[in-house]
Design a protein around this motif. Structure first.
Motif, short mmCIF file in Angstrom:
data_model
loop_
_atom_site.label_atom_id
_atom_site.label_comp_id
_atom_site.label_asym_id
_atom_site.label_seq_id
_atom_site.Cartn_x
_atom_site.Cartn_y
_atom_site.Cartn_z
N ASP A 1 0.84 -1.20 0.00
CA ASP A 1 0.00 0.00 0.00
C ASP A 1 0.88 1.25 0.00
OD1 ASP A 1 -2.47 1.45 0.16
OD2 ASP A 1 -2.05 1.79 2.29
N MET A 2 1.97 1.23 0.79
CA MET A 2 2.90 2.36 0.80
C MET A 2 3.59 2.52 -0.55
SD MET A 2 4.75 2.32 4.54
CE MET A 2 3.90 3.07 5.94
N GLN A 3 3.82 1.40 -1.24
CA GLN A 3 4.40 1.48 -2.57
C GLN A 3 3.45 2.20 -3.52
OE1 GLN A 3 7.01 -1.42 -5.27
NE2 GLN A 3 4.97 -2.25 -4.90
N ALA A 4 2.18 1.92 -3.40
CA ALA A 4 1.18 2.60 -4.23
C ALA A 4 1.14 4.10 -3.94
CB ALA A 4 -0.20 1.98 -4.00
N GLN A 5 1.52 4.49 -2.71
CA GLN A 5 1.55 5.90 -2.33
C GLN A 5 2.87 6.57 -2.69
OE1 GLN A 5 0.85 5.56 1.86
NE2 GLN A 5 -1.02 4.39 1.54
N GLY A 6 3.82 5.78 -3.20
CA GLY A 6 5.09 6.34 -3.62
C GLY A 6 6.13 6.47 -2.53
N LEU A 7 5.93 5.79 -1.40
CA LEU A 7 6.85 5.92 -0.27
C LEU A 7 7.97 4.89 -0.29
CD1 LEU A 7 4.35 6.64 2.66
CD2 LEU A 7 5.37 8.22 1.01
N VAL A 8 7.72 3.72 -0.85
CA VAL A 8 8.73 2.67 -0.94
C VAL A 8 8.61 1.99 -2.28
CG1 VAL A 8 8.74 2.24 1.57
CG2 VAL A 8 7.26 0.87 0.07
N THR A 9 9.66 1.26 -2.65
CA THR A 9 9.58 0.35 -3.78
C THR A 9 9.94 -1.04 -3.28
OG1 THR A 9 11.86 0.81 -4.44
CG2 THR A 9 10.13 2.10 -5.49
N LEU A 10 9.25 -2.04 -3.79
CA LEU A 10 9.47 -3.43 -3.41
C LEU A 10 9.82 -4.24 -4.65
CD1 LEU A 10 6.29 -3.96 -1.16
CD2 LEU A 10 8.61 -3.52 -0.36
N ASP A 11 10.78 -5.14 -4.48
CA ASP A 11 11.06 -6.10 -5.55
C ASP A 11 11.46 -7.42 -4.89
OD1 ASP A 11 13.77 -5.91 -4.80
OD2 ASP A 11 14.23 -4.47 -6.37
N GLY A 12 11.93 -8.35 -5.68
CA GLY A 12 12.26 -9.66 -5.13
C GLY A 12 13.45 -9.67 -4.20
N ASN A 13 14.20 -8.56 -4.20
CA ASN A 13 15.41 -8.50 -3.38
C ASN A 13 15.24 -7.77 -2.06
OD1 ASN A 13 17.00 -9.87 -5.35
ND2 ASN A 13 17.14 -7.96 -6.51
N GLY A 14 14.29 -6.81 -2.02
CA GLY A 14 14.19 -6.06 -0.79
C GLY A 14 13.26 -4.87 -0.85
N ILE A 15 13.48 -3.96 0.12
CA ILE A 15 12.64 -2.77 0.31
C ILE A 15 13.53 -1.54 0.15
CG2 ILE A 15 11.16 -1.52 1.94
CD1 ILE A 15 11.09 -4.31 3.51
N GLN A 16 13.04 -0.55 -0.59
CA GLN A 16 13.77 0.70 -0.79
C GLN A 16 12.86 1.88 -0.43
OE1 GLN A 16 17.14 1.24 -2.64
NE2 GLN A 16 16.73 2.92 -1.23
N VAL A 17 13.34 2.76 0.43
CA VAL A 17 12.61 4.00 0.73
C VAL A 17 12.85 4.97 -0.42
CG1 VAL A 17 12.37 5.92 2.33
CG2 VAL A 17 12.87 3.63 3.21
N THR A 18 11.79 5.58 -0.94
CA THR A 18 11.91 6.53 -2.05
C THR A 18 12.27 7.92 -1.53
OG1 THR A 18 9.60 7.22 -1.97
CG2 THR A 18 10.12 5.26 -3.30
N GLU A 19 12.51 8.83 -2.48
CA GLU A 19 12.78 10.22 -2.11
C GLU A 19 11.63 10.78 -1.27
OE1 GLU A 19 13.49 12.38 -5.66
OE2 GLU A 19 15.00 10.99 -6.40
N LEU A 20 10.41 10.60 -1.76
CA LEU A 20 9.24 11.06 -1.01
C LEU A 20 9.14 10.34 0.32
CD1 LEU A 20 6.60 12.71 -0.91
CD2 LEU A 20 5.49 10.82 -2.12
N GLY A 21 9.49 9.06 0.33
CA GLY A 21 9.36 8.26 1.54
C GLY A 21 10.23 8.73 2.69
N TRP A 22 11.34 9.46 2.39
CA TRP A 22 12.20 9.94 3.46
C TRP A 22 11.48 10.93 4.37
CZ3 TRP A 22 16.37 8.15 5.66
CH2 TRP A 22 17.16 7.24 4.96
N PHE A 23 10.47 11.63 3.85
CA PHE A 23 9.66 12.49 4.71
C PHE A 23 8.92 11.66 5.75
CE2 PHE A 23 9.93 15.51 1.13
CZ PHE A 23 10.20 16.68 1.82
N PHE A 24 8.64 10.40 5.42
CA PHE A 24 7.77 9.54 6.24
C PHE A 24 8.51 8.29 6.71
CE2 PHE A 24 5.30 11.71 2.97
CZ PHE A 24 4.33 12.36 3.70
#
Length: 473
Positions: free
Chosen positions: A425-448
């Motif tokens: 759900d957070m990925q849909a909001q642009g806060l993180v990206t998910l793939d088969g290897n792991g979790i990445q906080v996005t630029e926008l996600g650093w605010f949150f």
């Protein structure tokens, strides 16, 4: 998986955040200087548990290869700052400092009796309160006592929090001679109206002169603390403070959002809620800080820290060596922390411990020859794996599934199936990206990023009562 290019945050306007997103994350949450957080400590954990942790360290293999960190809490202040949430004692009776040091020496002796003498220390932090409440002779006595009991490593980080109203260039020279190589000045805001509203008057020129003296004396790093969200602050007044900070150009900046919790912290009851800026204004202040400071060449280290590119904190960030402890972001490895003084929180092995919070109880227990541990926690296997993930998110902004699986012998996607659904759900909001290897906080996600970390907080998910925490924005 690469780390996020957080410097691009400087060009991201506030209005990219939708009102729905702001409402959704206008919630309280921990700052994650530890996991589990200190509010989860229990009184069932006491002195005997702490002693066992010290003994286990002493008996550990190659313990000398793992230096200690020391934290010493000096609780005294001459004047009350209305925003303060620290454990402090307001007094002008400076003779109380000498008595406190005598009891600190007893606490050190009890720790050393179980740790073993001559343990290597690579990090020391004096916090408070106001450590510079102590006079020069008392600071000399304190450092001499510590050096008798511990071996201070060359090149370590030895820091002290400084109230600019309590020091001169001469006092800073004393600190340098005592071995301190990092200073942290409490500034908060340069605006006179804000300073008056929080009962902390200190002219900007005083701070500029002290920082100049610190540079002349050769301190490795000078930090200043700022707070946004204080009474009488506006985005315009804070922008002026930021311009002065750029002129001051400290090596590090700690930028904290003010947490108004008057039900927990009595001094904050002197601050009127109507004088506080709204959440939208606080977000503008945060965005301004990112734009101004990073535009001036500072590296955005994490949610509340900035550093010049050649500062050790920024270097640790680039090299993936950043850690987080009870003092915030740190360059030091995740080592055992011996905490000394009233209310101080330590970390030894897989345990956390906190001392009693009043001087009366602190002195009484030491008079009995007992360590003043009031509460703490022995971390479970689940605590340890979640701690790994939360600290990785807070420090590096990403988590690799394989590294967690190898270290903790679990299947990440099965163990954290519920959490990964929330992150989708957070990925849909642009806060993180998910793939088969792991979790990445996005630029926008650093605010949150605190909100992202909260997904893995088992205690918080089971207990939705968050009034004890600050807002994450």
């Amino acid at each position: 998986m690469t780390s996020p290019q957080t410097n691009n945050l400087a060009s991201r306007p506030v209005d990219v955040m939708s009102p729905d997103l702001l409402r959704r994350y206008d919630v309280a949450g921990p700052r994650y200087t530890s996991y589990p957080t200190a509010d989860r400590f229990v009184e069932a954990f006491g002195e005997s548990d702490y002693l066992q942790a010290l003994q286990q360290r002493r008996e550990g293999v190659a313990v000398k290869a793992y230096p200690l960190s020391l934290y010493i809490h000096i609780p005294f202040c001459e004047a009350l700052c209305y925003y303060c949430a620290c454990n402090k004692i307001i007094t002008k009776h400076h003779e109380r400092g000498a008595e406190y040091l005598r009891y600190l020496e007893r606490e050190v002796a009890l720790n050393v009796a179980h740790l073993g003498a001559g343990q290597t220390v690579s990090q020391l932090h004096l916090g408070g309160g106001s450590p510079t409440f102590l006079n020069d002779d008392e600071l000399r006595a304190l450092m001499a006592m510590l050096r008798r009991n511990f071996e201070f490593a060359p090149g370590g980080e030895y820091s002290i929090e400084v109230d600019p109203r309590t020091v001169t260039a001469e006092r800073l020279n004393t600190l340098a001679l005592l071995g301190f190589n990092r200073l942290s000045f409490g500034v908060q805001d340069f605006d006179p109206d804000v300073q008056k509203a929080v009962h902390r008057i200190q002219p900007a020129q005083q701070v500029f002169d002290l920082v100049a003296a610190s540079r002349a004396l050769g301190f490795d790093s000078v930090n200043i603390d700022l707070i946004y969200g204080l009474p009488m602050q506006t985005p315009e007044t804070f922008e002026r403070t930021l311009a002065q900070v750029v002129d001051l150009r400290p090596d590090r900046i700690a930028l904290y959002g003010y947490a108004h919790l008057p039900e927990r912290f009595k001094p904050q009851r002197r601050i009127h809620s109507q004088d506080l800026p709204p959440a939208s204004a606080k977000l503008v202040m945060l965005s301004s800080a990112l734009r101004v400071l990073m535009g001036a060449g500072y590296v955005y280290v994490g949610m509340d820290h900035f550093a010049l590119p050649n500062d050790a904190l920024a270097v640790a960030k680039r090299q993936g060596r950043l850690h987080r402890n009870f003092q915030g972001y740190s360059t030091q490895p995740d080592c055992d922390l011996i905490a000394l003084g009233v209310s101080a929180i330590g970390h030894v092995g897989a345990t956390f411990s906190q001392n009693v919070k009043t001087l009366e109880a602190y002195y009484d227990l030491l008079d009995q020859g007992r360590l003043p541990v009031e509460r703490g926690l022995a971390l479970s296997r689940d605590d340890l794996v979640r701690r790994t993930i939360i600290m990785a998110l807070m420090c590096q902004g990403h988590v690799l599934f394989e590294s967690v699986e190898v270290a903790h012998l679990l299947d990440f996607k099965k163990y954290f199936a519920t959490e990964l659904q929330t992150l989708a759900d957070m990925q849909a909001q642009g806060l993180v990206t998910l793939d088969g290897n792991g979790i990445q906080v996005t630029e926008l996600g650093w605010f949150f990023v605190r909100g992202v970390a909260m997904v893995f907080d088992k205690y918080l998910q089971a207990d939705r009562t968050r009034a004890r925490f600050s807002k994450i924005i």
